[in-house]
Design an enzyme around this catalytic site. Structure first.
Site, PDB file in Angstrom:
ATOM      1  N   TYR A 142     -42.376  45.664  35.849  1.00 27.27           N
ATOM      2  CA  TYR A 142     -41.946  45.425  34.469  1.00 27.27           C
ATOM      3  C   TYR A 142     -40.521  44.887  34.471  1.00 27.27           C
ATOM      4  O   TYR A 142     -39.592  45.569  34.906  1.00 27.27           O
ATOM      5  CB  TYR A 142     -42.027  46.763  33.719  1.00 27.27           C
ATOM      6  CG  TYR A 142     -41.959  46.702  32.212  1.00 27.27           C
ATOM      7  CD1 TYR A 142     -41.567  45.551  31.539  1.00 27.27           C
ATOM      8  CD2 TYR A 142     -42.287  47.806  31.451  1.00 27.27           C
ATOM      9  CE1 TYR A 142     -41.523  45.519  30.157  1.00 27.27           C
ATOM     10  CE2 TYR A 142     -42.246  47.790  30.070  1.00 27.27           C
ATOM     11  CZ  TYR A 142     -41.861  46.638  29.428  1.00 27.27           C
ATOM     12  OH  TYR A 142     -41.803  46.622  28.063  1.00 27.27           O
ATOM     13  N   LYS A 177     -45.102  42.466  33.933  1.00 27.27           N
ATOM     14  CA  LYS A 177     -44.922  42.369  32.475  1.00 27.27           C
ATOM     15  C   LYS A 177     -43.520  41.830  32.291  1.00 27.27           C
ATOM     16  O   LYS A 177     -42.542  42.460  32.710  1.00 27.27           O
ATOM     17  CB  LYS A 177     -45.098  43.744  31.837  1.00 27.27           C
ATOM     18  CG  LYS A 177     -44.874  43.789  30.337  1.00 27.27           C
ATOM     19  CD  LYS A 177     -45.255  45.170  29.839  1.00 27.27           C
ATOM     20  CE  LYS A 177     -45.106  45.476  28.376  1.00 27.27           C
ATOM     21  NZ  LYS A 177     -44.082  44.860  27.601  1.00 27.27           N
ATOM     22  N   SER A 234     -42.702  51.806  26.393  1.00 22.11           N
ATOM     23  CA  SER A 234     -41.550  52.064  25.502  1.00 22.11           C
ATOM     24  C   SER A 234     -41.995  52.146  24.048  1.00 22.11           C
ATOM     25  O   SER A 234     -41.559  53.026  23.311  1.00 22.11           O
ATOM     26  CB  SER A 234     -40.455  50.996  25.643  1.00 22.11           C
ATOM     27  OG  SER A 234     -40.671  50.100  26.675  1.00 22.11           O
TER      28      SER A 234
HETATM   29  O1  MN9 Z   1     -42.195  44.446  25.853  1.00 23.05           O
HETATM   30  C1  MN9 Z   1     -41.505  45.149  23.699  1.00 23.05           C
HETATM   31  N1  MN9 Z   1     -40.185  45.423  24.149  1.00 23.05           N
HETATM   32  C2  MN9 Z   1     -39.577  46.581  23.870  1.00 23.05           C
HETATM   33  C3  MN9 Z   1     -42.443  44.930  24.791  1.00 23.05           C
HETATM   34  O2  MN9 Z   1     -40.090  47.486  23.298  1.00 23.05           O
HETATM   35  C4  MN9 Z   1     -38.184  46.705  24.342  1.00 23.05           C
HETATM   36  C5  MN9 Z   1     -41.543  43.948  22.768  1.00 23.05           C
HETATM   37  O3  MN9 Z   1     -42.850  43.910  22.264  1.00 23.05           O
HETATM   38  C6  MN9 Z   1     -40.513  44.062  21.639  1.00 23.05           C
HETATM   39  O4  MN9 Z   1     -40.642  45.288  20.980  1.00 23.05           O
HETATM   40  C7  MN9 Z   1     -40.651  42.962  20.591  1.00 23.05           C
HETATM   41  C8  MN9 Z   1     -39.627  43.102  19.474  1.00 23.05           C
HETATM   42  O5  MN9 Z   1     -38.353  42.698  19.886  1.00 23.05           O
HETATM   43  O6  MN9 Z   1     -40.547  41.726  21.206  1.00 23.05           O
END
Ligand code: MN9
Length: 261
Positions: A140, A166, A51
């Site tokens: 995930y 994850k 993402s």
């Molecule tokens: O899992 C990320 N989640 C999303 C990875 O992108 C939805 C996180 O690293 C968040 O970006 C981060 C900020 O809220 O915790």
């Protein structure tokens, strides 16, 4: 060919941003600079085309090209996990086969989203991908795609290639439960950057997140401090990181992180 056993993938892994030029085309040169920056600042591996990598804004062909460029540059110096999730199984399998041929060490996928698929449909999505490739899968858990509860995670863990999760949900007590009941070799990567200390203390083997693109050292310090039982240090680093995260989230997080980079 992949190189790293999934059980050796631990530590701090940025969910890498994707570089685009001003016309919004994939910028290979820029991407190589990001890869070098992250590897030179303590990253224990890379999680690509997720993402944070703006994967859902990209063509399938672009996602493949990112994987090729990153794998070539990393050249097995560190593990690479490629996110191949898509709303449809056909695209995911195509991406999974391609990532596997590039030599990534594992693939990962969000559950299919938008139509609120039921548990059997989510299970079969992962099963179909896992039957199409011979490479470990990291499932995930992310509220944006619909949080999977413990019973579904337990079922998924019975699929041979599924080797970890994850975990970008705040239900960290489940991390402890997964380790206790599914097994300590089922890998868990905590994904809420704001809760890295909590995720690691609950039993996660590593952390994968967006903000490790811009403050990798701080999160490496968190990882090391928790592993060395220096919990007050870990909390201090987490508080510092969270001040930066809150600021960036208020200003549009991917664009602001890119500005920071
Ligand atoms: O899992 C990320 N989640 C999303 C990875 O992108 C939805 C996180 O690293 C968040 O970006 C981060 C900020 O809220 O915790």
């Amino acid at each position: 060919m992949s190189k790293f056993e999934v059980q050796t993938i631990k530590g701090m892994l940025p969910a890498m941003v994707t570089s685009f030029d001003k016309d919004e085309n994939f910028d290979e040169k820029g991407q190589i600079e990001v890869v070098d920056f992250l590897l030179n600042h303590g990253s224990d591996g890379l999680y690509i085309t997720g993402s944070t990598g703006e994967t859902f804004l990209m063509e399938t062909s672009e996602r493949k090209r990112v994987t090729e460029v990153v794998c070539e540059r990393v050249n097995h110096k560190k593990p690479v996990i490629a996110h191949i999730g898509a709303i449809g199984t056909k695209v995911s399998i195509d991406l999974a086969k391609h990532a596997s041929s590039c030599g990534v060490d594992a693939i990962s996928a969000v559950p299919p989203f938008y139509w609120k698929f039921n548990e059997n449909e989510i299970f079969n999505y992962y099963k179909d991908i896992c039957e199409a490739v011979d490479i470990p899968m990291i499932v995930y858990n992310i509220p944006l795609a619909g949080t999977m509860g413990y019973p579904l995670i337990k079922r998924l863990a019975e699929i041979e290639n599924i080797k970890g999760i994850k975990y970008t949900a705040s239900t960290h007590h489940e991390i402890t439960r997964i380790k206790q009941e599914i097994g300590s070799d089922f890998m868990i990567y905590s994904g809420v950057d704001e809760m890295a200390v909590s995720g690691l203390m609950s039993g996660a083997d590593g952390i994968i997140g967006s903000f490790y693109n811009i403050i990798p050292e701080l999160f490496k310090d968190i990882y090391i401090a928790v592993k060395e039982d220096r919990l007050l240090d870990a909390k201090k680093y987490q508080d510092q990181a969270n001040r930066i995260i809150m600021y960036v989230l208020d200003h549009g997080f991917v664009s602001t992180m890119k500005r920071a980079l």
